[in-house]
Design a protein around this motif. Structure first.
Motif, PDB file in Angstrom:
ATOM      1  N   ASP A 147       0.809  -1.011   0.087  1.00 32.10           N
ATOM      2  CA  ASP A 147      -0.242  -0.165  -0.315  1.00 32.10           C
ATOM      3  C   ASP A 147       1.147   1.193   0.205  1.00 32.10           C
ATOM      4  N   ARG A 148       1.413   1.621  -1.351  1.00 35.52           N
ATOM      5  CA  ARG A 148       2.097   3.156  -0.905  1.00 35.52           C
ATOM      6  C   ARG A 148       1.168   4.455  -0.274  1.00 35.52           C
ATOM      7  N   GLU A 149       0.370   4.130  -0.206  1.00 38.96           N
ATOM      8  CA  GLU A 149      -0.256   5.602   0.476  1.00 38.96           C
ATOM      9  C   GLU A 149       0.245   5.498   1.570  1.00 38.96           C
ATOM     10  N   ARG A 150       0.907   4.646   2.669  1.00 32.94           N
ATOM     11  CA  ARG A 150       1.003   4.343   3.940  1.00 32.94           C
ATOM     12  C   ARG A 150       2.325   4.023   4.145  1.00 32.94           C
ATOM     13  N   ARG A 151       3.134   4.462   2.757  1.00 31.46           N
ATOM     14  CA  ARG A 151       4.685   3.622   2.498  1.00 31.46           C
ATOM     15  C   ARG A 151       5.547   4.530   4.013  1.00 31.46           C
ATOM     16  N   ARG A 152       6.282   4.310   4.627  1.00 35.71           N
ATOM     17  CA  ARG A 152       7.334   4.918   5.325  1.00 35.71           C
ATOM     18  C   ARG A 152       8.627   4.769   5.094  1.00 35.71           C
ATOM     19  N   HIS A 153       9.171   6.083   5.116  1.00 33.94           N
ATOM     20  CA  HIS A 153      11.155   6.057   4.952  1.00 33.94           C
ATOM     21  C   HIS A 153      12.050   5.016   5.948  1.00 33.94           C
ATOM     22  N   ALA A 154      12.705   3.983   6.089  1.00 28.35           N
ATOM     23  CA  ALA A 154      13.504   3.647   7.083  1.00 28.35           C
ATOM     24  C   ALA A 154      14.395   4.318   7.150  1.00 28.35           C
ATOM     25  N   HIS A 155      15.218   3.806   8.210  1.00 24.18           N
ATOM     26  CA  HIS A 155      16.943   4.259   8.429  1.00 24.18           C
ATOM     27  C   HIS A 155      17.417   2.470   7.687  1.00 24.18           C
ATOM     28  N   PRO A 156      18.447   2.408   6.746  1.00 26.27           N
ATOM     29  CA  PRO A 156      18.439   1.499   6.482  1.00 26.27           C
ATOM     30  C   PRO A 156      19.069  -0.013   7.117  1.00 26.27           C
ATOM     31  N   GLU A 157      19.796   0.757   7.946  1.00 27.54           N
ATOM     32  CA  GLU A 157      20.176  -0.345   9.182  1.00 27.54           C
ATOM     33  C   GLU A 157      18.988  -0.572  10.130  1.00 27.54           C
ATOM     34  N   CYS A 158      18.382   0.249  10.621  1.00 29.64           N
ATOM     35  CA  CYS A 158      17.268  -0.146  11.194  1.00 29.64           C
ATOM     36  C   CYS A 158      16.416  -1.290  10.409  1.00 29.64           C
ATOM     37  N   VAL A 159      15.967  -1.295   8.828  1.00 27.70           N
ATOM     38  CA  VAL A 159      15.067  -2.909   8.359  1.00 27.70           C
ATOM     39  C   VAL A 159      16.260  -3.736   8.021  1.00 27.70           C
ATOM     40  N   ALA A 160      17.108  -3.561   7.941  1.00 33.02           N
ATOM     41  CA  ALA A 160      18.874  -4.486   8.171  1.00 33.02           C
ATOM     42  C   ALA A 160      18.394  -5.378   9.280  1.00 33.02           C
ATOM     43  N   ARG A 161      18.336  -4.870   9.979  1.00 34.26           N
ATOM     44  CA  ARG A 161      17.968  -5.450  11.727  1.00 34.26           C
ATOM     45  C   ARG A 161      16.817  -6.107  12.216  1.00 34.26           C
ATOM     46  N   GLU A 162      15.738  -5.198  11.612  1.00 36.16           N
ATOM     47  CA  GLU A 162      14.403  -6.108  11.307  1.00 36.16           C
ATOM     48  C   GLU A 162      14.171  -7.348  11.241  1.00 36.16           C
ATOM     49  N   ARG A 163      14.703  -7.195   9.494  1.00 37.00           N
ATOM     50  CA  ARG A 163      14.903  -8.355   8.888  1.00 37.00           C
ATOM     51  C   ARG A 163      15.925  -9.748   9.539  1.00 37.00           C
ATOM     52  N   ARG A 164      16.782  -9.548   9.397  1.00 41.54           N
ATOM     53  CA  ARG A 164      17.574 -10.329  10.516  1.00 41.54           C
ATOM     54  C   ARG A 164      16.488 -11.027  11.413  1.00 41.54           C
ATOM     55  N   ALA A 165      15.729 -10.201  12.092  1.00 41.09           N
ATOM     56  CA  ALA A 165      15.524 -10.608  13.363  1.00 41.09           C
ATOM     57  C   ALA A 165      13.832 -11.714  12.880  1.00 41.09           C
ATOM     58  N   GLY A 166      13.582 -11.394  11.523  1.00 36.26           N
ATOM     59  CA  GLY A 166      12.342 -12.108  10.994  1.00 36.26           C
ATOM     60  C   GLY A 166      11.320 -11.437  11.632  1.00 36.26           C
ATOM     61  N   ARG A 167      11.681 -10.060  11.468  1.00 38.32           N
ATOM     62  CA  ARG A 167      10.041  -9.132  12.049  1.00 38.32           C
ATOM     63  C   ARG A 167       9.798  -8.503  10.906  1.00 38.32           C
ATOM     64  N   LEU A 168      10.132  -8.173   9.180  1.00 34.21           N
ATOM     65  CA  LEU A 168      10.036  -7.438   7.963  1.00 34.21           C
ATOM     66  C   LEU A 168      10.027  -8.827   7.093  1.00 34.21           C
ATOM     67  N   LEU A 169       8.923  -8.825   6.462  1.00 34.50           N
ATOM     68  CA  LEU A 169       9.114  -9.613   6.017  1.00 34.50           C
ATOM     69  C   LEU A 169       8.529 -10.068   4.712  1.00 34.50           C
ATOM     70  N   THR A 170       9.060  -9.734   3.147  1.00 35.43           N
ATOM     71  CA  THR A 170       8.580  -9.413   1.423  1.00 35.43           C
ATOM     72  C   THR A 170       7.118 -10.352   1.722  1.00 35.43           C
ATOM     73  N   ARG A 171       6.689 -10.518   0.753  1.00 37.29           N
ATOM     74  CA  ARG A 171       5.391  -9.973   0.514  1.00 37.29           C
ATOM     75  C   ARG A 171       6.180 -12.420   0.375  1.00 37.29           C
ATOM     76  N   SER A 172       7.523 -12.717  -1.098  1.00 38.46           N
ATOM     77  CA  SER A 172       7.535 -13.815  -1.058  1.00 38.46           C
ATOM     78  C   SER A 172       7.640 -14.782   0.079  1.00 38.46           C
ATOM     79  N   GLU A 173       8.276 -13.863   1.208  1.00 38.01           N
ATOM     80  CA  GLU A 173       8.323 -14.569   2.126  1.00 38.01           C
ATOM     81  C   GLU A 173       7.627 -14.764   3.765  1.00 38.01           C
ATOM     82  N   TRP A 174       7.076 -13.908   2.679  1.00 37.33           N
ATOM     83  CA  TRP A 174       4.991 -14.382   3.456  1.00 37.33           C
ATOM     84  C   TRP A 174       4.814 -15.073   3.592  1.00 37.33           C
ATOM     85  N   GLU A 175       4.304 -15.304   1.748  1.00 39.16           N
ATOM     86  CA  GLU A 175       3.651 -16.834   1.132  1.00 39.16           C
ATOM     87  C   GLU A 175       4.304 -17.912   1.231  1.00 39.16           C
ATOM     88  N   ARG A 176       5.753 -17.721   1.192  1.00 35.55           N
ATOM     89  CA  ARG A 176       6.020 -19.520   1.509  1.00 35.55           C
ATOM     90  C   ARG A 176       5.963 -19.620   2.740  1.00 35.55           C
TER      91      ARG A 176
END
Length: 91
Positions: free
Chosen positions: A44-73
């Protein structure tokens, strides 16, 4: 993350505008001119947010920020245990 979502669309972003953004993960401030990441909950591009790349990397490593393909799998229904030919031809 303040906003619950099943999956996120994640892409790099950078602008030449003199804007200041607040990271939705750490709540720190950064300029739009600094490389950052654009997060869209469930695409939903209407609810988009800008974030620090380091914060996003940390959340992805922790498994709290899934992409669509990861969630579907992760949420795919289990496959049948029968061999493929039995599923096609029956007994």
């Amino acid at each position: 993350m303040a906003e619950p979502a099943r999956w996120w669309e994640i892409r790099p972003a950078q602008s030449r505008q003199p804007k200041t953004y607040t990271c939705p993960i750490c709540h720190g401030l950064f300029l739009a001119m600094v490389p950052n990441v654009l997060l869209s909950p469930e695409g939903d591009r209407e609810r988009r947010r800008h974030a620090h790349p380091e914060c996003v990397a940390r959340e992805r490593r922790a498994g709290r920020l899934l992409t669509r393909s990861e969630w579907e799998r992760l949420n795919r229904p289990p496959r049948e245990e029968r061999p493929w030919w039995r599923r096609v031809f029956g007994r």
